[in-house]
Structures are given as structure tokens and as C-alpha cells.
Design an enzyme around this catalytic site. Structure first.
Site, PDB file in Angstrom:
ATOM      1  N   ASP A   8       5.637   2.757   7.094  1.00 58.30           N
ATOM      2  CA  ASP A   8       4.285   2.252   6.843  1.00 58.30           C
ATOM      3  C   ASP A   8       3.558   3.151   5.838  1.00 58.30           C
ATOM      4  OD1 ASP A   8       1.858   0.951   7.016  1.00 58.30           O
ATOM      5  OD2 ASP A   8       1.307   1.855   8.931  1.00 58.30           O
ATOM      6  N   GLU A  38      -5.510   1.891   1.988  1.00 57.26           N
ATOM      7  CA  GLU A  38      -5.341   0.721   2.857  1.00 57.26           C
ATOM      8  C   GLU A  38      -5.586   1.099   4.300  1.00 57.26           C
ATOM      9  OE1 GLU A  38      -3.070  -1.997   5.591  1.00 57.26           O
ATOM     10  OE2 GLU A  38      -2.931   0.164   5.297  1.00 57.26           O
ATOM     11  N   GLU A  39      -5.116   2.295   4.671  1.00 57.16           N
ATOM     12  CA  GLU A  39      -5.210   2.707   6.071  1.00 57.16           C
ATOM     13  C   GLU A  39      -6.651   2.933   6.528  1.00 57.16           C
ATOM     14  OE1 GLU A  39      -2.921   2.418   8.018  1.00 57.16           O
ATOM     15  OE2 GLU A  39      -0.979   2.821   7.101  1.00 57.16           O
ATOM     16  N   HIS A  44       0.838  -1.199   0.000  1.00 57.45           N
ATOM     17  CA  HIS A  44       0.000   0.000   0.000  1.00 57.45           C
ATOM     18  C   HIS A  44       0.871   1.246   0.000  1.00 57.45           C
ATOM     19  CE1 HIS A  44       0.040   1.493   4.272  1.00 57.45           C
ATOM     20  NE2 HIS A  44       0.211   0.232   4.597  1.00 57.45           N
ATOM     21  N   ASP A  97       4.182  -5.114   3.590  1.00 49.50           N
ATOM     22  CA  ASP A  97       3.650  -3.984   4.344  1.00 49.50           C
ATOM     23  C   ASP A  97       4.502  -3.803   5.596  1.00 49.50           C
ATOM     24  OD1 ASP A  97       2.156  -2.082   5.642  1.00 49.50           O
ATOM     25  OD2 ASP A  97       0.273  -3.187   5.587  1.00 49.50           O
ATOM     26  N   HIS A 140       2.058   4.981  12.736  1.00 50.10           N
ATOM     27  CA  HIS A 140       0.920   5.876  12.545  1.00 50.10           C
ATOM     28  C   HIS A 140       1.129   7.240  13.202  1.00 50.10           C
ATOM     29  CE1 HIS A 140      -2.330   2.703  11.296  1.00 50.10           C
ATOM     30  NE2 HIS A 140      -1.287   2.752  10.475  1.00 50.10           N
TER      31      HIS A 140
END
Length: 517
Positions: free
Chosen positions: A294, A326-327, A282, A355, A455
Site C-alpha cells: 500500500d 493519498e493517505e 498513490h 491501489d 498501514h
């Protein structure tokens, strides 16, 4: 990603001068050496792509999230590299629900006695007394609280409450009041939509109250159908607000709307179109940061592998996919798989997913395709076990430790395994905590997250572990090379290619001077 390109040289990025040898158009019965191809893909080149993604984030408010200019620029960069490498590139457009909390929300009791509750900030760096629901509308309202079919004290088991699940729960609801509903039975979206339809100016959803259901409720409404403020609170805060005579101020500042985004799909000019070997990662980050681990790490690694293979005639068709949204719940890969006809799905013989392959406190994790760990989800579709063994043999040949990770569908392989396509890949860990056993295998620090910037805004180029990136890049390159030329791809009618992986790993390790681990 993982797999080693001869760790010493690759980690030090000393092999960046290697040039891809163009393989001659060999006769159909002549198999190129997968190791010779894999050796041309180096971590230093992957790092250049990561620096470009960081530059894109820097120029676009620090994010590359789907639906933002940062993602659009990432998409255009990747598509440009792939076109230059000789691929047929498709930008697959789809609609998705975009959400952003623009500023910190407010929840205050204005009567009978004033009280201000602590907010969960937009970046999620701490959890307060309340949190804005994902896909909440915006507004600033002050109004009396109206309880909606609350079960106080709570029922003996979770989802005993049906508060707000039926329009009848709002019978006689005074227009403009703030609805207080309780978790249980139906979705938060249903509760909030019913409150909105009844004329509520805002909705507060309290946790239900049983053990494990008392903390601040952080949830999603699923899509942007609610236009009034919607917040979740703990059970204790909900009890306070349920008292007679309570009035509150609720303020939320959000962007909640349908936007368009794109998957990037690149097909090689070579190989049997009825035997597709697909790799994916992603491309989007979360709104809070640039997402360089990420998942810039996975995207950059497969991008460089694609570059190396662009001009090499392969037996099977290679397809590289860069997913969006994707998130927000694997939306890009789900859209892609759902858009394929049964005939086109049948052409995809396997899917490899990457990923987060450079976590700073990494572990080398291989998706547990055969459920040999007997943890969590069961095995993947037939052939997933063979893919797992390929990666295991690769690392074993390099005397590099590895362990399994559950095939839980948490990343973009999920829609593929649901469609019955063999899948696999590698992963270096996210918010989970490294174990002492993993510290012994991989170094780093037990008791800490694999990626403490997961994140967050600090997921920058400084958050990349170069050794993990080199190991995984080599693994990806070798898997792509093995499957690109395999006559017997994983699956019910095929035979494992683990032996080829073992041979390729030995050659790559020897060529790069990979040390034993």
C-alpha cells in the site's frame, strides 16, 4: 497489479528476460495488437521497482510518507525512470497538512486520586483509553478540568450535544484550565479551536455516549490550527474526568505543520492530446511503514507499464500519475483535479486507478462501475461500466475468478468520478476480511484480513503476493494497451472495448501458458 501475464511464468518471474519490441510507426489505419504490447510487461520487472522502494524506505527511517525524505526519494526515483522512458514529467507541488506523533502521549488524573490512563500508541497497534487527535499540538500541562456545556446523561440521539461548538460555551473559562468537551454537532476542529481561543492549556474530547458512540474517540482536527494538546477519550473516561475537583496531566509530542509535496505526472509524447487515457496510483505510504503493498504495488506496476509504452506511438495520449498525500485523504489527486480547467478535464476520457494490487491474502476485486452488486455507492460516471466489463472479460478469458468492490471513493479515483470522468481499476483488499466464497475463488484464508500488515511497519517486500502482482500487472498492461489504441473510448458517445480485451487476454494467456484457475 492483477490481470495475468501468463501466471505460471510471471509468478515464477521466469519471463524477466522479455524485451519490449519497438513497434514500427504504422499507418494510421493499422492497429497494433494490444496483446503483443501487454506481453512485454512482466511482474519480475515490477518487483525490481518494489525492491527499490523498499531500499528507499530502509534508508529513510522505514517510511515513504508524504512530507518525508523517503517520499522525496521515491518521487525522484519514479520521475527518473519516466524521463528515461521518454515521458514529459511534471512535479506538481502543493501544500498539505503534515502530522506525526513522535512519542506516546500521557493522560493522568492527578486529583482527587491519581490514575494513569492507557494510551493509544503512535503506530495505532492498539487502542487505549485515549488517543492523540490528528493535528494536535504539543505540550505537557497539569491543570484543573473545566467541563464545557456537557450533556450528561447523553441525549437520546447522536449529535444531541453542542458542547464546545460556540464561543459562548466558554464564557468565564479560567485561562490555563483543561477543557473537557463532548462529541456532537460540530467538528472536533471547531471545538478545539474554541477551547484554544478561550485560553485552555489542553482540550479533551469525550465520546458522546449513545450506543455506538462510547469507545475511545480517535479523530482528526483536519489541519494544524490547534497548538495545544488535544486528545480523544471514551465516554466512560470522560464521565470520570467530569467529576468535580478533577485535575489532569496531558502530554503530547507531535509535529503538526504545513509541508510541501509533489504529484508526479508523466505524459507520453504520442497520441491525441485531446483524448487522454490516464492511469494512477498513490506513491506515498503511511508514516508507520514502507508501504510496499500500500501502495508500492500499484505504483510499481503502472511504472513498468509506462516504461513499456514510452517509445510506442499510440492513438490516444497516455498519462501516468503518482499521487502524494493519498493517505491523508486523497489530497494529491484532489489537488490535481481541482487544478484543471474545464477544457483540460474534458480531455481526460477515462481514469484507471490501482491501489493495493498484491495483498498477501488477496481477492481479485474490480471496481463496480455499473453498481451491479447493488452495494454501497451507486454507479460511476457513464463509461465506468464499460471499464468494469473490460477487466471482467480479461479475467473471464483466463478462467480466473473475480468479484466486485464498491465504488465508494475511498481511493484516488474519487475526485475523478466527482468530476464526471469514467473510471475503474482493480484492488486486492486491505483491512477487510476474506470471505469463504473468496477463499474458494482465490485460495488464501477466510476469516483473515486481505492484508494483515495494512498501514503497519510489516508492509515490506515480504508482504507482496507474487501471483496477485502478476495477475494485476497483466490486467493493467492490457487495459492500457486496449485504451491507448481504441477509436471508441468508454463514455456516452463510445462503444465498449471489452471485445478487444477478450482478444488480448486470450493472446496473453496463450503466450505465457496461463493455467485455468
Amino acid at each position: 497489479m492483477r490481470a495475468s501475464l501468463g501466471m505460471r511464468a510471471a509468478v515464477a518471474t521466469a519471463a524477466s528476460a522479455l524485451v519490449l519490441p519497438l513497434l514500427p510507426a504504422a499507418p494510421a489505419n493499422a492497429d497494433p495488437d494490444p496483446a503483443a504490447i501487454a506481453q512485454t510487461v512482466v511482474a519480475s520487472a515490477v518487483k525490481k521497482h518494489l525492491r527499490k522502494l523498499q531500499d528507499i524506505a530502509n534508508a529513510n527511517g522505514g517510511t515513504r510518507a508524504a512530507g518525508t525524505p523517503g517520499f522525496a526519494a521515491s518521487r525522484d526515483y519514479v520521475a527518473g525512470v519516466l524521463k528515461k522512458a521518454g515521458y514529459t514529467v511534471t512535479l506538481q507541488e502543493f501544500d498539505f497538512p503534515f502530522f506525526k506523533e513522535n512519542s506516546t502521549a500521557v493522560l493522568q488524573r492527578t486529583a482527587p486520586s491519581p490514575k494513569t490512563y492507557a494510551a493509544t500508541p503512535p503506530d495505532g497497534s492498539s487502542v487505549g483509553d485515549f488517543a492523540t487527535m490528528t493535528y494536535s499540538g504539543s505540550g505537557d500541562v497539569t491543570a484543573p478540568v473545566r467541563n464545557v456545556d456537557l450533556m450528561l446523561p447523553p441525549g437520546p440521539t447522536p449529535s444531541s450535544s453542542t458542547s464546545g461548538c460556540e464561543a459562548a460555551d466558554f464564557a468565564g473559562f479560567p485561562a490555563g484550565a483543561v477543557a473537557l468537551v463532548q462529541r456532537g454537532t460540530c467538528t472536533f476542529q471547531v471545538k478545539a479551536e474554541n477551547a484554544q481561543a478561550a485560553g485552555a492549556s489542553a482540550v479533551i474530547i469525550m465520546n458522546e455516549g449513545q450506543p455506538g458512540r462510547t469507545d475511545t474517540l480517535q479523530g482528526t482536527l483536519g489541519e494544524p490550527t490547534v497548538h495545544i494538546p488535544a486528545v480523544g477519550v471514551s465516554f466512560a473516561v470522560g464521565q470520570e474526568l467530569s467529576a468535580a475537583g478533577t485535575s489532569v496531566r496531558v502530554k503530547t509530542d507531535t509535529t503538526s505543520e504545513i509541508r510541501k509535496t509533489h504529484n508526479v505526472i508523466a505524459d507520453s509524447r504520442w497520441g491525441d492530446p485531446n483524448k487522454v487515457v490516464q492511469l494512477g496510483a498513490h506513491l506515498d505510504s503511511v508514516l508507520a511503514g514502507p508501504g510496499i503493498n500500500d501502495n508500492g504495488s500499484g505504483s510499481a506496476a503502472i511504472l513498468e507499464v509506462a516504461t513499456a509504452f514510452g517509445k510506442i506511438p499510440t492513438r490516444n495520449r497516455l498519462r501516468f500519475s503518482f499521487w502524494s498525500a493519498e493517505e491523508l485523504g486523497l489530497l494529491g489527486s484532489e489537488h490535481y483535479v481541482a487544478s484543471l480547467s474545464p477544457a483540460d478535464l474534458a480531455k481526460i476520457k477515462l481514469y484507471l486507478n490501482f491501489d493495493m494490487v498484491a495483498s498477501p491474502n488477496y481477492a481479485l476485486k474490480i471496481y463496480d462501475g455499473d453498481d451491479s452488486d447493488a452495494t454501497g455507492a451507486g454507479p460511476g460516471p457513464a463509461g465506468s461500466d464499460e471499464i468494469e466489463k473490460l477487466f471482467e472479460k480479461y479475467f473471464d478469458t483466463l478462467r480466473q475468478g473475480h468479484n466486485g468492490t464498491d465504488f465508494d471513493g475511498r481511493s484516488d479515483y474519487g475526485p475523478f468520478i466527482e468530476a464526471g470522468i469514467p473510471a475503474g481499476g482493480t484492488f486486492t483488499g486491505a483491512e477487510g476480511v476474506k470471505t469463504p466464497e473468496e477463499q474458494a475463488l482465490f485460495g488464501g484464508t477466510a476469516g483473515q484480513a486481505y492484508d494483515s500488515c495494512y498501514h503497519q511497519a510489516c508492509d515490506t517486500i515480504a508482504n507482496i503476493n507474487d501471483k496477485a502482482l502478476a495477475l494485476n500487472t497483466g490486467a493493467i498492461a492490457t487495459a492500457a494497451a486496449v485504451y491507448a489504441f481504441s477509436r471508441d473510448l468508454p463514455g456516452p458517445d463510445n462503444r465498449t472495448t471489452a471485445a478487444a480485451a477478450r482478444t488480448a487476454a486470450a493472446h496473453v494467456g496463450e503466450a505465457h501458458g496461463a493455467p485455468a484457475q
